[in-house]
Structures are given as structure tokens and as C-alpha cells.
Write an enzyme that holds these catalytic residues in place. Structure first.
Site, PDB file in Angstrom:
ATOM      1  NE  ARG A   1      -2.908   0.639   3.351  1.00 32.29           N
ATOM      2  CZ  ARG A   1      -2.534   1.481   4.144  1.00 32.29           C
ATOM      3  NH1 ARG A   1      -1.649   2.038   4.083  1.00 32.29           N
ATOM      4  NH2 ARG A   1      -2.308  -0.012   5.201  1.00 32.29           N
TER       5      ARG A   1
ATOM      6  CE1 TYR B   1     -16.224  12.437 -16.078  1.00 30.66           C
ATOM      7  CE2 TYR B   1     -14.809  12.202 -14.562  1.00 30.66           C
ATOM      8  CZ  TYR B   1     -15.522  11.556 -14.868  1.00 30.66           C
ATOM      9  OH  TYR B   1     -15.994  10.069 -14.737  1.00 30.66           O
TER      10      TYR B   1
ATOM     11  CE  LYS C   1     -11.038   8.193 -18.853  1.00 26.71           C
ATOM     12  NZ  LYS C   1     -12.393   7.780 -18.735  1.00 26.71           N
TER      13      LYS C   1
HETATM   14  N1  PLP Z   1     -10.946  13.881 -15.390  1.00 28.36           N
HETATM   15  C1  PLP Z   1     -11.433  13.617 -16.778  1.00 28.36           C
HETATM   16  C2  PLP Z   1     -11.553  14.472 -17.865  1.00 28.36           C
HETATM   17  C3  PLP Z   1     -12.600  12.814 -17.439  1.00 28.36           C
HETATM   18  O1  PLP Z   1     -12.169  12.751 -18.347  1.00 28.36           O
HETATM   19  C4  PLP Z   1     -12.439  11.007 -16.639  1.00 28.36           C
HETATM   20  C5  PLP Z   1     -13.081  10.357 -17.020  1.00 28.36           C
HETATM   21  O2  PLP Z   1     -13.931  10.194 -17.842  1.00 28.36           O
HETATM   22  C6  PLP Z   1     -11.470  11.409 -15.597  1.00 28.36           C
HETATM   23  C7  PLP Z   1     -11.001  12.254 -14.872  1.00 28.36           C
HETATM   24  C8  PLP Z   1     -11.860  10.802 -14.389  1.00 28.36           C
HETATM   25  O3  PLP Z   1     -11.506   9.464 -14.257  1.00 28.36           O
HETATM   26  P1  PLP Z   1     -11.440   8.082 -14.019  1.00 28.36           P
HETATM   27  O4  PLP Z   1     -12.678   7.678 -14.773  1.00 28.36           O
HETATM   28  O5  PLP Z   1     -10.374   7.180 -14.073  1.00 28.36           O
HETATM   29  O6  PLP Z   1     -11.452   7.984 -12.788  1.00 28.36           O
END
Ligand code: PLP
Length: 371
Positions: A47, A99, A195
Site C-alpha cells: 500500500r 468533468y 484513458k
Molecule cells: N477527468 C477527465 C477529464 C475524465 O474524462 C475522466 C473520466 O472520464 C476522469 C477525470 C475520471 O477518471 P476515471 O474514470 O479514471 O476515474
């Protein structure tokens, strides 16, 4: 070293015992002490740290040009670590199209702990009006999800510095290949590594990268270690492996997205295309100045409204109807449906994660679906 070289070498280490060229996956959760009680390998418990995570964090920090990186089990866990690291009562300024997952986190989980305003951060006057004595953080996301709005990072940083406020930037859409927020003055960079870093739609992850190893960063490291929302050794290994091809994948995404955006913009059924690489994009000039590529994401609206958007999305054969982005395969989604009742996204908007298929095939598929 150039970014292509960093991507291949900074996350790798020839294994000392086996001489394996690729770092083995260390699944052990715990590490042996020496007779004097010390930990000769430097590792105690997974961890806190793990050899695969160390290598991942090394390559991530170097790609962004930062001093250190901390990896998490998702992008949202990374964002949450930032909010958890702030002193209760801190005021955050965030984009009005932040987001939605992180906006929901602030609105639901942090509403009694932090205060926040969601505003047009690109409007300096509005930004200045919202700064309070307790404002501690300006959160940026550029290009934004799903409207592909561009924020002038340098301009925001200069206002933030005058007021002793930190700037963090969600760089998920751009990746360090297309934009390096530290060179524009930001203190912290965040990514959903689910992503483009992962790039194959098969792992979840998040990352924070710091420009300086300061007190704030120590607090973030504590949230990571004490909270334990860390990626598994397997996920770290997979990410390191994928990152090796990130610079070349991004070239393909940018190339395809630009051509698809140009095609869509010329189509009579399309009302508007949102892609920072188009001269028609309202912040194209800023994008040209602060980005080295315009990314692989675009959104477009249909003249005939939501029903037409649904018809198009259902007619596509190569673009998969699914959320998320940054994988080798093209994805498309009706974003307003995903974002829920408080969405500001137009109902005739479709968001596209442009993949690495041949652009002729993507355009042919779009042509038949729009016809
Ligand atoms: N930030 C952006 C711009 C995103 O598009 C996303 C997910 O789509 C996130 C943060 C959050 O990431 P996660 O889905 O890996 O938790």
C-alpha cells in the site's frame, strides 16, 4: 531526452536477479526485513510502495516534466486525493464544465468540508470576482470534457500567482504529448490514466504529478498511502507497458481527429464541430500557443436535434457506443444522457474518442450513418 525515449526507458528497469529486460510484476504485498529490522530493498508493504508502482510513477513524473508522481486506482481517486489534501474551509474555483464525475464529488462528498464555485475560468473578470481570501485552488481542465473548451493556462496562472492560489490542471484529454501544464506555470497535473496512458480500454487508473516536492505534495502522498486507493502491481505493469507507445499513439489520434473534424464540419447535417484544431474553434489561437497537438477528442452537434443524434449513433458500425475515451478503438456517446439531470451539455451533441483505425474507414462509416 525526448519524450519518445522517456516513454520507453523511464518506466523500465532490467531486473537485478533474472536480468529480464522487462520489469517483472511483483505481486507480493509485503517485503522481508533484514535481521537488524531494516528493509534492504526499500519496500515494506505494497500500500505504501511497490516496485512496479515506483517505475510507473517515475515515468509519469518525467513525461510531464514534474518532480514526482503519485498513482491511484482511478482518475476520480486521484482528484479526490487533491480535495482531501486541502484544509477544510478552502474555497476551490473550477470550470463550469468540469468533468462531471469530479464535479459530483465536490457537490456530494465535499459540500460540508470545502466551498466551491463553478465558473467560466477563461473569463479573467469573472475569475477575479470569484477569488476570496480562502480561495486555495483553481482547478483547470483543458481541453474540457465534453465541450472541448480551451483554457488559457498562463493567463489563469498569472491571476492565481497574484493571489497566492495554486493551480491544478486535469490534463487527461491532452496528455503530456500535446500539452505540458508545468511549462505554463501550473503546480499540479492530474490524469485519468484509464484513458490515453492505458490506451486500450482495459485498465483503470489515475495520477497526480507535482512540479515541486512541497508541503502540499507531502499531504497528497499521505492521502495516497493512508487512504490506499492505489493501483495493483498488474495495473502498474500494464500502464508502464502502454506508456511506451503513448507518443506514437497520440500522433495517430491527433491526425485522425483533425481529419474527422474537418470532414464533419463540411457535412450539411452537422451544426457545429468542437475540436481545438479547427480554425473555427473559439479558442483555436490559445490552443495553438499552448498545445503541441490538439488531441484525439471531438464533439459535434446535429442540426436536426437529439433524435437525429440518436439515429446517427445507432447507425455507426465502427464507432462503438460506449463511455470513456483514449483507447485504440473509436468510441461515441450521447454525453447528456451520461451526465444526468444537471448536465449543461446540449442534447444534440455526440462526443467522439477518435481511435487509431484508418481514417478512410472512420469517415466512410460516419458518411453512411449521417446519410
Ligand atoms: N477527468 C477527465 C477529464 C475524465 O474524462 C475522466 C473520466 O472520464 C476522469 C477525470 C475520471 O477518471 P476515471 O474514470 O479514471 O476515474
Amino acid at each position: 531526452m525526448k519524450i519518445e525515449t522517456i516513454a520507453i526507458h523511464a518506466g523500465n528497469h532490467i531486473d537485478d536477479s533474472s536480468k529480464a529486460v522487462v520489469q517483472p510484476i511483483v505481486m507480493s504485498t509485503t517485503f522481508e526485513r533484514a535481521v537488524d529490522g531494516s528493509f534492504p530493498s526499500g519496500y515494506t508493504y505494497s500500500r505504501s510502495s511497490n516496485p512496479n508502482r515506483t517505475l510507473l510513477e517515475n515515468v509519469l513524473a518525467k513525461l510531464e516534466g514534474g518532480a514526482d508522481a503519485a498513482s491511484f486506482s482511478s482518475g476520480n481517486a486521484a482528484g479526490m486525493a487533491v480535495f482531501q489534501s486541502l484544509t477544510p474551509g478552502t474555497h476551490i474555483i473550477a470550470p463550469d464544465d468540469m468533468y462531471h464525475g469530479l464535479r459530483n464529488q465536490l457537490k456530494n462528498l465535499f459540500k460540508d468540508i470545502l466551498t466551491f464555485d463553478f465558473i467560466d475560468v477563461n473569463n479573467s473578470e469573472v475569475l477575479q470576482q470569484h477569488i476570496k481570501p480562502e480561495t486555495g485552488l483553481i482547478w483547470l481542465e483543458t481541453p474540457s470534457n465534453p465541450l472541448l473548451k480551451i483554457t488559457d493556462i498562463k493567463k489563469v496562472v498569472s491571476i492565481a500567482r497574484q493571489n497566492n492560489i495554486k493551480v491544478a490542471c486535469d490534463n487527461t484529454f491532452a496528455t503530456p504529448i500535446c500539452q505540458q501544464p508545468f511549462s505554463l506555470g501550473a503546480e499540479l497535473v492530474m490524469h485519468s490514466s484509464t484513458k490515453y496512458f492505458g490506451g486500450h480500454s482495459d485498465l483503470m487508473g489515475g495520477v497526480l504529478i507535482t512540479r515541486d516536492k512541497n508541503e502540499w505534495w507531502q499531504k497528497i502522498r499521505q492521502v495516497q498511502e493512508f487512504g490506499g486507493a492505489v493501483p495493483s502491481p498488474m495495473d502498474c505493469y500494464m500502464l508502464v507497458r502502454s506508456i511506451k507507445t503513448l507518443p506514437y499513439r497520440m500522433c495517430g489520434h491527433v491526425h485522425n481527429a483533425q481529419l474527422l473534424a474537418e470532414y464533419l464540419e463540411s457535412h450539411p447535417k452537422v451544426e457545429q464541430v468542437m475540436y481545438p484544431g479547427l480554425p473555427s474553434h473559439p479558442q483555436h489561437q490559445i490552443a495553438k500557443e499552448q498545445m503541441t497537438g490538439f488531441g484525439g477528442m471531438l464533439s459535434f452537434t446535429l442540426r436536426d436535434g437529439q433524435e437525429e443524434a440518436k439515429r446517427v449513433i445507432n447507425g455507426l458500425k465502427l464507432f462503438t457506443r460506449a463511455t470513456s475515451l483514449g483507447g485504440v478503438e473509436s468510441l461515441i456517446e450521447h454525453r447528456a444522457t451520461v451526465e444526468g439531470p444537471d448536465t449543461k451539455t446540449p442534447f444534440n451533441l455526440l462526443r467522439v474518442s477518435v481511435g487509431l483505425e484508418h481514417i478512410d474507414d472512420l469517415i466512410a462509416d460516419m458518411t453512411q450513418a449521417l446519410s
